[in-house]
Design an enzyme around this catalytic site. Structure first.
Site, PDB file in Angstrom:
ATOM      1  N   ALA A 163       0.819  -1.210   0.000  1.00  0.00           N
ATOM      2  CA  ALA A 163       0.000   0.000   0.000  1.00  0.00           C
ATOM      3  C   ALA A 163       0.852   1.260   0.000  1.00  0.00           C
ATOM      4  O   ALA A 163       0.550   2.228  -0.708  1.00  0.00           O
ATOM      5  CB  ALA A 163      -0.931  -0.008   1.217  1.00  0.00           C
ATOM      6  N   LEU A 164       1.942   1.270   0.777  1.00  0.00           N
ATOM      7  CA  LEU A 164       2.776   2.469   0.842  1.00  0.00           C
ATOM      8  C   LEU A 164       3.563   2.667  -0.445  1.00  0.00           C
ATOM      9  O   LEU A 164       3.657   3.786  -0.963  1.00  0.00           O
ATOM     10  CB  LEU A 164       3.721   2.385   2.045  1.00  0.00           C
ATOM     11  CG  LEU A 164       3.043   2.332   3.406  1.00  0.00           C
ATOM     12  CD1 LEU A 164       4.092   2.266   4.524  1.00  0.00           C
ATOM     13  CD2 LEU A 164       2.131   3.528   3.617  1.00  0.00           C
ATOM     14  N   ALA A 239      11.286   2.866   5.743  1.00  0.00           N
ATOM     15  CA  ALA A 239      10.773   1.530   6.065  1.00  0.00           C
ATOM     16  C   ALA A 239      11.404   0.987   7.342  1.00  0.00           C
ATOM     17  O   ALA A 239      10.876   1.169   8.429  1.00  0.00           O
ATOM     18  CB  ALA A 239      10.998   0.593   4.881  1.00  0.00           C
ATOM     19  N   ARG A 240      12.578   0.356   7.225  1.00  0.00           N
ATOM     20  CA  ARG A 240      13.284  -0.195   8.379  1.00  0.00           C
ATOM     21  C   ARG A 240      14.787   0.013   8.189  1.00  0.00           C
ATOM     22  O   ARG A 240      15.307  -0.144   7.084  1.00  0.00           O
ATOM     23  CB  ARG A 240      12.986  -1.691   8.553  1.00  0.00           C
ATOM     24  CG  ARG A 240      11.580  -2.002   9.047  1.00  0.00           C
ATOM     25  CD  ARG A 240      11.386  -1.570  10.487  1.00  0.00           C
ATOM     26  NE  ARG A 240      10.070  -1.926  11.025  1.00  0.00           N
ATOM     27  CZ  ARG A 240       9.027  -1.128  11.025  1.00  0.00           C
ATOM     28  NH1 ARG A 240       9.115   0.085  10.468  1.00  0.00           N
ATOM     29  NH2 ARG A 240       7.881  -1.502  11.555  1.00  0.00           N
ATOM     30  N   GLU A 269      17.458   2.307  17.355  1.00  0.00           N
ATOM     31  CA  GLU A 269      16.763   3.564  17.668  1.00  0.00           C
ATOM     32  C   GLU A 269      16.520   3.689  19.167  1.00  0.00           C
ATOM     33  O   GLU A 269      16.117   2.690  19.800  1.00  0.00           O
ATOM     34  CB  GLU A 269      15.423   3.606  16.902  1.00  0.00           C
ATOM     35  CG  GLU A 269      15.613   3.612  15.398  1.00  0.00           C
ATOM     36  CD  GLU A 269      14.318   3.463  14.614  1.00  0.00           C
ATOM     37  OE1 GLU A 269      14.355   3.663  13.383  1.00  0.00           O
ATOM     38  OE2 GLU A 269      13.273   3.128  15.218  1.00  0.00           O
ATOM     39  N   HIS A 291      12.244   8.668  13.026  1.00  0.00           N
ATOM     40  CA  HIS A 291      11.186   7.662  12.879  1.00  0.00           C
ATOM     41  C   HIS A 291       9.803   8.297  13.094  1.00  0.00           C
ATOM     42  O   HIS A 291       8.985   7.799  13.887  1.00  0.00           O
ATOM     43  CB  HIS A 291      11.399   6.502  13.854  1.00  0.00           C
ATOM     44  CG  HIS A 291      10.737   5.224  13.391  1.00  0.00           C
ATOM     45  ND1 HIS A 291      11.287   3.991  13.575  1.00  0.00           N
ATOM     46  CD2 HIS A 291       9.552   5.005  12.752  1.00  0.00           C
ATOM     47  CE1 HIS A 291      10.485   3.053  13.076  1.00  0.00           C
ATOM     48  NE2 HIS A 291       9.431   3.654  12.564  1.00  0.00           N
ATOM     49  N   VAL A 292       9.553   9.380  12.362  1.00  0.00           N
ATOM     50  CA  VAL A 292       8.280  10.093  12.498  1.00  0.00           C
ATOM     51  C   VAL A 292       7.488  10.154  11.195  1.00  0.00           C
ATOM     52  O   VAL A 292       6.471  10.845  11.125  1.00  0.00           O
ATOM     53  CB  VAL A 292       8.512  11.533  13.030  1.00  0.00           C
ATOM     54  CG1 VAL A 292       8.990  11.503  14.468  1.00  0.00           C
ATOM     55  CG2 VAL A 292       9.502  12.304  12.143  1.00  0.00           C
ATOM     56  N   ALA A 293       7.907   9.416  10.174  1.00  0.00           N
ATOM     57  CA  ALA A 293       7.160   9.445   8.911  1.00  0.00           C
ATOM     58  C   ALA A 293       5.716   9.005   9.107  1.00  0.00           C
ATOM     59  O   ALA A 293       4.811   9.476   8.420  1.00  0.00           O
ATOM     60  CB  ALA A 293       7.845   8.561   7.874  1.00  0.00           C
ATOM     61  N   TRP A 294       5.485   8.135  10.060  1.00  0.00           N
ATOM     62  CA  TRP A 294       4.153   7.590  10.320  1.00  0.00           C
ATOM     63  C   TRP A 294       3.278   8.515  11.178  1.00  0.00           C
ATOM     64  O   TRP A 294       2.079   8.274  11.321  1.00  0.00           O
ATOM     65  CB  TRP A 294       4.284   6.256  11.085  1.00  0.00           C
ATOM     66  CG  TRP A 294       4.897   6.437  12.456  1.00  0.00           C
ATOM     67  CD1 TRP A 294       6.218   6.588  12.746  1.00  0.00           C
ATOM     68  CD2 TRP A 294       4.196   6.523  13.699  1.00  0.00           C
ATOM     69  NE1 TRP A 294       6.398   6.763  14.099  1.00  0.00           N
ATOM     70  CE2 TRP A 294       5.171   6.715  14.710  1.00  0.00           C
ATOM     71  CE3 TRP A 294       2.851   6.436  14.062  1.00  0.00           C
ATOM     72  CZ2 TRP A 294       4.829   6.847  16.054  1.00  0.00           C
ATOM     73  CZ3 TRP A 294       2.523   6.552  15.407  1.00  0.00           C
ATOM     74  CH2 TRP A 294       3.505   6.755  16.379  1.00  0.00           C
TER      75      TRP A 294
END
Length: 327
Positions: A163-164, A239-240, A269, A291-294
């Protein structure tokens, strides 16, 4: 006369992984909710000892912690990834694990393109130069110390067609980018936009990662992959962290094998003091976000709402978004 049913005991192990503005809506059954901002691995067993339901985002829940929580019947993961939970032990115990799905289809692609725009137009480099007085020193209305490139007409290579990845592709096409997906084995599409991984590396001006971290994708981007990036692309990773050999990334950027890198994730992290990326934090063509894209306000509230829905559905006997359930 029967005694009243005791309230369901719910423990949120890491509430601080959601912003204070994110609302946890009410559950439609009698319960208690105990929230901890953070929980160290050594404290998980104690805090779950009497819990019926656990909520965790990134806090590890091991088999040993599960063994010390005899009442636990559900783990509601406040994220999509469930690698922090021992799923095998949950299945053996009959503990249902649910996760959050498809809540980040706007926020992650938007963050991806924020990184792409900032790097292709050298926004951070120019901002820092202006702050340092370079504009005044130039003696004219503008200066050209850093490259500025359009996106239209460039090739965007995407690793991961979920989906992303598909949402990033749609944005890219709208901006005039040619989009390629990395084709993998029997999952490869016959369409013209799916190409072998090596071809994607060779022909892309931007490579963006949107695949899960598995043993097969660990260090998918390594020194050998960087050597095959013929067009000196940007590398974007929302992603990771483990998808990229981070020491090799430092070498690739410093040597000019790639033109820039935008990362929202690292393998450890928060970023440790001894991490290879420390050498790049002042680099004009490197951007690292924590790690704030989400984490747009809208996405985080959607996550919290879905979390409550998962718990309510489990209590009603119709569990949803199941990762592992009663065997």
């Amino acid at each position: 006369m029967s005694s009243p049913t005791p309230p369901i005991r719910i423990v949120f192990l890491d509430r601080a992984t959601l912003s204070p503005q994110t609302v946890l809506r009410s559950l439609p059954f009698a319960h208690t909710l105990q929230c901890f901002d953070h929980t160290a691995a050594a404290d998980v067993a104690t805090r779950l000892r009497h819990a019926d339901i656990a909520i965790a985002n990134k806090t590890p829940i091991s088999a040993a912690a599960l063994a010390a929580a005899p009442s636990l019947r559900m783990i509601a993961v406040a994220a999509t990834g469930t690698d922090n939970v021992d799923l095998r032990a949950c299945a053996a115990r009959g503990i249902v694990v649910s996760n959050i799905r498809d809540y980040a289809v706007h926020t992650v692609p938007e963050h991806t393109f924020a990184l792409i725009f900032a790097l292709r137009r050298s926004l951070v480099a120019y901002r820092d130069a202006v702050r340092a007085g370079r504009w005044l020193d130039s003696g004219q209305f503008c200066f050209f110390d850093f490259p500025i490139r359009n996106l239209a007409g460039s090739t965007l290579g995407i690793v991961g067609a979920g989906a992303l990845g598909r949402a990033v592709a749609a944005m890219g096409r709208a901006l005039g980018l040619r989009v390629l997906f990395a084709a993998h084995g029997e999952r490869a599409s016959a369409s013209n936009d799916h190409v072998p991984f090596d071809d994607l590396l060779a022909h892309s001006d931007i490579v963006s990662l949107h695949c899960p971290l598995t043993p097969a994708t660990h260090h998918l981007i390594d020194a050998s992959a960087f050597a095959r990036m013929a067009r000196r692309p940007l590398l974007i990773n929302t992603a990771r962290g483990g998808l990229v050999d981070e020491a090799a990334l430092v070498e690739a950027l410093q040597s000019g094998a790639i033109s820039g890198a935008g990362f929202d994730v690292v393998s450890t992290e928060p970023l440790p003091a001894a991490h290879p990326f420390q050498a790049l934090l002042g680099h004009p063509h490197f951007i690292l976000t924590p790690h704030v894209a989400w984490a747009s306000d809208e996405a985080m509230q959607s996550l919290a709402d879905q979390l409550i829905e998962n718990i309510a559905a489990f209590h009603a006997g119709t569990p949803r978004n199941i990762v592992t359930a009663v065997p």
